[in-house]
Design a protein around this motif. Structure first.
Motif, short mmCIF file in Angstrom:
data_model
loop_
_atom_site.label_atom_id
_atom_site.label_comp_id
_atom_site.label_asym_id
_atom_site.label_seq_id
_atom_site.Cartn_x
_atom_site.Cartn_y
_atom_site.Cartn_z
N ASP A 94 1.01 -1.01 0.04
CA ASP A 94 0.02 0.24 0.16
C ASP A 94 1.10 1.35 -0.20
O ASP A 94 1.50 1.36 0.89
CB ASP A 94 -0.65 -0.14 1.34
CG ASP A 94 -1.81 0.79 1.65
OD1 ASP A 94 -1.88 2.00 1.06
OD2 ASP A 94 -2.84 0.54 2.16
N VAL A 95 0.75 2.08 -0.96
CA VAL A 95 2.00 3.08 -1.17
C VAL A 95 1.29 4.26 -1.59
O VAL A 95 0.54 4.64 -2.44
CB VAL A 95 2.95 2.68 -2.34
CG1 VAL A 95 4.11 3.55 -2.35
CG2 VAL A 95 3.20 1.54 -2.39
N PRO A 96 1.52 5.17 -0.63
CA PRO A 96 1.18 6.82 -1.20
C PRO A 96 1.82 7.29 -2.10
O PRO A 96 3.28 7.25 -2.04
CB PRO A 96 1.22 7.64 0.35
CG PRO A 96 1.54 6.58 1.16
CD PRO A 96 2.00 5.36 0.70
N ILE A 97 1.34 7.92 -3.01
CA ILE A 97 2.03 8.66 -4.21
C ILE A 97 1.41 10.11 -4.15
O ILE A 97 0.61 10.28 -4.60
CB ILE A 97 1.79 8.06 -5.72
CG1 ILE A 97 1.73 6.45 -5.66
CG2 ILE A 97 2.22 8.96 -6.69
CD1 ILE A 97 3.27 6.26 -5.85
N ILE A 98 2.42 10.84 -3.74
CA ILE A 98 1.93 12.55 -3.51
C ILE A 98 2.33 13.28 -4.43
O ILE A 98 3.75 13.26 -4.65
CB ILE A 98 2.29 12.81 -2.11
CG1 ILE A 98 1.53 11.94 -1.01
CG2 ILE A 98 1.90 14.27 -1.89
CD1 ILE A 98 1.64 12.61 0.43
N ILE A 99 1.65 13.60 -5.52
CA ILE A 99 2.27 14.37 -6.67
C ILE A 99 2.11 15.82 -6.17
O ILE A 99 1.16 16.32 -5.54
CB ILE A 99 1.30 14.31 -7.81
CG1 ILE A 99 0.92 12.85 -8.50
CG2 ILE A 99 1.63 15.16 -9.01
CD1 ILE A 99 0.16 12.46 -9.35
N GLY A 100 3.32 16.46 -6.35
CA GLY A 100 3.37 17.92 -5.96
C GLY A 100 4.11 18.74 -6.76
O GLY A 100 4.17 18.39 -8.06
N GLU A 101 4.46 20.03 -6.26
CA GLU A 101 5.09 20.82 -7.39
C GLU A 101 6.48 21.26 -6.42
O GLU A 101 6.24 21.71 -5.23
CB GLU A 101 4.48 21.82 -7.82
CG GLU A 101 3.14 21.43 -8.78
CD GLU A 101 2.06 22.72 -8.66
OE1 GLU A 101 1.46 22.49 -9.83
OE2 GLU A 101 2.05 23.20 -7.90
N TRP A 102 7.44 21.66 -7.17
CA TRP A 102 8.76 22.36 -6.59
C TRP A 102 8.67 23.76 -7.08
O TRP A 102 8.80 23.89 -8.04
CB TRP A 102 9.92 21.71 -6.98
CG TRP A 102 11.18 22.09 -6.14
CD1 TRP A 102 12.20 23.05 -6.79
CD2 TRP A 102 11.52 22.04 -4.71
NE1 TRP A 102 13.15 23.37 -6.02
CE2 TRP A 102 12.50 22.88 -4.74
CE3 TRP A 102 10.84 21.61 -3.96
CZ2 TRP A 102 13.17 22.98 -3.20
CZ3 TRP A 102 11.24 21.63 -2.63
CH2 TRP A 102 12.49 22.50 -2.26
N TRP A 103 8.67 24.54 -6.06
CA TRP A 103 8.91 25.96 -6.32
C TRP A 103 9.97 26.62 -6.02
O TRP A 103 10.24 26.10 -4.58
CB TRP A 103 7.59 26.72 -5.45
CG TRP A 103 6.13 26.43 -6.08
CD1 TRP A 103 5.45 25.53 -5.93
CD2 TRP A 103 5.43 27.38 -7.04
NE1 TRP A 103 4.16 25.45 -6.50
CE2 TRP A 103 4.26 26.68 -7.19
CE3 TRP A 103 5.54 28.69 -7.89
CZ2 TRP A 103 3.18 27.18 -8.24
CZ3 TRP A 103 4.72 29.03 -8.70
CH2 TRP A 103 3.63 28.48 -8.96
N GLN A 104 10.67 27.16 -6.67
CA GLN A 104 11.83 27.95 -6.50
C GLN A 104 11.74 29.34 -5.60
O GLN A 104 12.24 29.86 -4.79
CB GLN A 104 12.71 28.28 -7.71
CG GLN A 104 14.24 28.15 -7.33
CD GLN A 104 14.91 27.63 -8.40
OE1 GLN A 104 14.80 28.22 -9.31
NE2 GLN A 104 15.61 26.50 -8.42
N LEU A 105 10.47 29.78 -5.98
CA LEU A 105 9.93 31.31 -5.51
C LEU A 105 9.55 30.77 -3.93
O LEU A 105 8.73 29.85 -3.79
CB LEU A 105 8.88 31.59 -6.35
CG LEU A 105 8.50 32.93 -5.98
CD1 LEU A 105 9.42 34.01 -6.23
CD2 LEU A 105 7.16 33.15 -6.92
N ASP A 106 10.02 31.70 -3.24
CA ASP A 106 9.22 31.62 -1.70
C ASP A 106 7.85 31.53 -1.59
O ASP A 106 6.95 32.44 -2.49
CB ASP A 106 9.77 32.67 -0.72
CG ASP A 106 9.35 32.77 0.38
OD1 ASP A 106 9.81 31.71 1.37
OD2 ASP A 106 8.53 33.49 0.84
N LEU A 107 7.14 30.65 -1.08
CA LEU A 107 5.71 30.51 -0.92
C LEU A 107 4.93 31.75 -0.50
O LEU A 107 3.69 31.80 -0.80
CB LEU A 107 5.23 29.20 -0.39
CG LEU A 107 5.67 27.91 -1.20
CD1 LEU A 107 5.43 26.52 -0.21
CD2 LEU A 107 5.21 27.70 -2.38
N ILE A 108 5.45 32.36 0.40
CA ILE A 108 4.89 33.61 0.98
C ILE A 108 4.88 34.54 -0.10
O ILE A 108 3.88 35.33 -0.42
CB ILE A 108 5.83 34.02 2.29
CG1 ILE A 108 5.65 32.80 3.39
CG2 ILE A 108 5.12 35.22 2.82
CD1 ILE A 108 4.19 32.74 3.90
#
Ligand SMILES: *[C@@H]1O[C@H](CO)[C@@H](O)[C@H](O)[C@H]1NC(C)=O
Ligand SMILES: *[C@@H]1O[C@H](CO)[C@@H](O)[C@H](O)[C@H]1NC(C)=O
Ligand SMILES: *[C@@H]1O[C@H](CO)[C@@H](O)[C@H](O)[C@H]1NC(C)=O
Ligand SMILES: *[C@@H]1O[C@H](CO)[C@@H](O)[C@H](O)[C@H]1NC(C)=O
Ligand SMILES: *[C@@H]1O[C@H](CO)[C@@H](O)[C@H](O)[C@H]1NC(C)=O
Ligand SMILES: *[C@@H]1O[C@H](CO)[C@@H](O)[C@H](O)[C@H]1NC(C)=O
Ligand SMILES: *[C@@H]1O[C@H](CO)[C@@H](O)[C@H](O)[C@H]1NC(C)=O
Ligand SMILES: *[C@@H]1O[C@H](CO)[C@@H](O)[C@H](O)[C@H]1NC(C)=O
Ligand SMILES: *[C@@H]1O[C@H](CO)[C@@H](O)[C@H](O)[C@H]1NC(C)=O
Length: 591
Positions: A162-176
């Motif tokens: 049973d494996v979680p596959i979390i698709i996300g994004e890499w932002w170089q810009l600070d999120l704030i």
């Protein structure tokens, strides 16, 4: 419970070791976590970026519970910013106090502050997730929320793993900084790469050194349960495993009729569960990036086409990166057909208790989703058509939601002090009918100018307890042509049908599936199309309804539903629990 849940809880324990404790009280357990939220420097692609994480992990810790358990999460905020955590898809029956929607159910936890969320998980099974629900912080502050069946048995063969596959994004810009830019009407920023379980994958490299890949070790001939979650701020993702097919078995904490496909479509804000046919794999391509309004009409970011790696091999199968548009069969050239068909083809797994579609309707709403503009100077007369005198905003029935900034709607509602903060006149219909999907409304026009002006307001909709509500969401072409993943807190709803073009009751009601519709907390409303949902207001409280594209939230594609108390204590919202903290004058939770 069997081998499956053992494996997964070992994984969970290993990750959060000293931080998670599980206490068993008779049958149900209390699953307790402590989440330290802090900054961390991470280097990817030759660049060190400051990110915001829980317990040093990206993605964050997995919450792994059994239906019926009580969840207690102590959050300690070591950021310089306020934040809330939301348990995405958890129904929060009579516990809206713990829903964690910033300024809707609570004010953000202040820097240096702490807060405890306590709630029960009742009558749900599957893959949900948790994430920060203030600003863009959810890009890195998120994790899987797994709910296992009480008897340990699934309505499909037990998977090997049973494996979680979390698709996300890499932002170089600070999120704030990203959030600040979005609030100022700047929607041109893009993530640098997609990620799978936090890894960028070996198609991304810097000076020839490839990024690490997520690798799943698998044995030939076995079947695996992949719990696919899309945590992206903007994009819908198409998920494929080269040379393999999936059987989709669930979504949003509800079972589906097993559906075989070689491609899974996951909108932001949705959790799916799927068992691939055989053998190993994983690969995601960022696909169908929602087109941004006004100034931002950049093509989809496609730099990280294959972030996952395979056990034993370096390169991805190139077929993964092909986007299979079956354009010939598309109703219009702009329809994202694979997504449309995928969602249209899913049905709920008939279940005697869960799948009872309310056959009568007490209240009907028809809600248009689009964009509009307001004047920067606060007036109503200014140069439109993308002029710099306007700010582009997002609307539902021509209202762009103004989020309170110093108080929470739930607190005001409960105290009876909502006057001056919100009104209860969110319209049931668009005030001005027009040809919603006429593409001439997409800039450069020529028709949008008359419809473009709009306004910001905090308009809510109130419902009596036990009301059967039907909503048809209509994605419009007004200044955009996005799809809109609409997410309702506190409820699962039946998705009766979806279609392309303008909803036509005479024609389209005939398509409604009353027999085995999907039960979801998020519905992907197709671009220039519609989706119809139905639910009964059986959970009193203040429930946020919004598009799960982050920039659409910031722009105001949101509202909230007040659901009144029922006639008995069991159907009423209890008073706030002792750990609930009210807002202070500065718009943060009281310490
Ligand atoms: C991250 O790096 C910056 C710049 O080098 C430094 O000032 C900061 O203290 C680092 N933060 C952490 C949490 O290590
Ligand atoms: C959770 O369930 C338990 C046992 O039924 C109950 O005592 C408790 O009040 C519930 N808690 C919440 C937050 O609903
Ligand atoms: C590192 O990130 C910054 C901020 O986004 C950017 O200006 C710079 O070009 C990046 N450097 C490299 C080598 O990618
Ligand atoms: C690095 O990435 C570039 C494209 O971004 C690609 O052309 C090149 O082949 C990659 N190099 C390696 C060693 O993977
Ligand atoms: C299911 O998907 C296939 C293409 O993958 C499509 O031909 C078919 O029309 C879809 N069914 C529905 C009901 O949309
Ligand atoms: C708006 O744009 C006009 C030209 O299109 C320019 O002259 C003016 O300085 C701009 N105003 C602002 C506030 O940026
Ligand atoms: C609405 O617009 C669509 C797309 O431009 C067009 O095909 C349709 O005929 C229009 N409908 C009406 C009633 O004008
Ligand atoms: C929205 O309301 C404004 C007036 O407040 C009006 O000018 C505009 O035409 C309306 N737009 C739509 C799409 O109804
Ligand atoms: C809800 O309303 C239905 C009829 O619409 C009724 O049969 C049912 O008893 C009601 N349930 C509650 C809890 O009030």
């Amino acid at each position: 419970m069997g081998k499956l849940s053992m494996a997964a809880s070992i994984l969970c324990m290993a990750l959060v070791a000293a931080l998670a404790t599980v206490t068993t009280i008779s049958e149900a357990a209390v699953v307790e976590h402590t989440f330290y939220v802090h900054e961390m420097n991470v280097t990817h692609l030759c660049n060190t970026t400051k990110i915001y994480v829980v317990n040093g992990q990206f993605p964050g810790p997995t919450i792994d519970v059994t239906d019926g358990d009580t969840v207690v999460v102590h959050v300690i905020n070591r950021l310089d910013y306020g934040l809330t955590l939301h348990w995405h898809g958890v129904r929060q029956i009579r516990s809206v106090w713990a829903d964690g929607a910033g300024f809707v159910t609570e004010c953000p936890i202040p820097p240096g502050g702490d807060h405890t969320y306590r709630f029960n998980v009742t009558g749900q099974v599957g893959t949900l997730w948790w994430h920060a629900h203030v600003t863009c912080l959810r890009a890195t502050i998120n994790g899987a929320f797994i709910v296992r069946p009480k008897n340990g048995r699934y309505p499909f063969p037990t998977p090997a793993k049973d494996v979680p596959i979390i698709i996300g994004e890499w932002w170089q810009l600070d999120l704030i900084e990203l959030d600040r830019r979005m609030a100022d009407g700047n929607f041109d920023d893009n993530p640098l790469s997609a990620t799978i379980n936090g890894k960028l994958g070996d198609l991304s490299n810097c000076s020839g050194i490839p990024e690490e890949s997520f690798v799943l070790d698998v044995e030939p001939g076995k079947s695996y349960l992949l719990r696919v979650i899309n945590t992206a701020l903007f994009s819908e993702y198409y998920f494929k495993v080269a040379g393999h097919t999936f059987t989709v078995v669930g979504a949003d904490g509800n079972y589906l009729t097993p559906y075989r496909t070689d491609m899974v479509v996951v909108a932001p804000g949705r959790g799916h569960r799927r068992a691939p046919g055989r053998r190993r794999a994983a690969g995601a391509l960022p696909h169908g990036r929602a087109r941004k309004p006004a100034s931002g009409t950049r093509p989809p970011n496609s730099r990280s086409s294959c972030p996952a790696g395979w056990s034993g091999t370096r390169a991805c199968d190139p077929t993964i990166t092909a986007s299979p548009y079956p354009s010939r069969s598309c109703p219009t050239s702009t329809t994202r057909c694979p997504s449309f068909y995928f969602h249209n083809n899913l049905t709920g797994l008939a279940h005697p208790d869960r799948h009872r579609v309310p056959m009568h309707v007490d209240e009907r709403m028809f809600i248009t989703l689009g964009l509009g503009s307001i004047c920067r100077d606060g007036g109503t007369r200014c140069k439109r058509r993308r002029s710099n005198e306007t700010i582009v905003v997002a609307t539902m029935n021509n209202v762009s939601f103004h989020h309170p900034t110093t108080t929470s709607l739930l607190e005001r509602y409960y105290d009876g002090t909502g006057k001056g903060v919100y009104t209860e006149d969110f319209p049931d219909h668009p005030p001005r009918p027009y040809n919603y999907t006429n593409r001439d409304y997409i800039p450069p026009g020529p028709l949008e100018e008359a419809l473009e002006p709009t306004f910001k307001a905090t308009k809510l909709r109130r419902f009596k307890y036990n009301t059967s509500v039907e909503i048809v969401f209509q994605s419009t072409a007004l200044l955009q042509s996005d799809s809109n993943p609409m997410h309702l807190h506190g409820y699962d709803f039946f998705v009766l049908a979806q279609g392309i073009g303008n909803f036509d009751p005479k024609r389209d009601v005939k398509k409604f599936n009353y027999h085995n519709p999907q039960l979801r907390n998020t519905v992907q409303v197709p671009r220039t199309g519609w989706a119809a949902i139905r639910f009964v207001t059986d959970n009193p409280g203040m429930w946020y309804l919004h598009c799960h594209f982050e920039f659409h939230i910031v722009m105001g594609m949101a509202t909230a539903f007040i659901v009144e108390d029922g006639p008995t204590p069991e159907t009423s919202l209890p008073p706030p629990p002792p750990e609930y903290k009210r807002c202070s004058a500065n718009g943060l939770m009281k310490p």
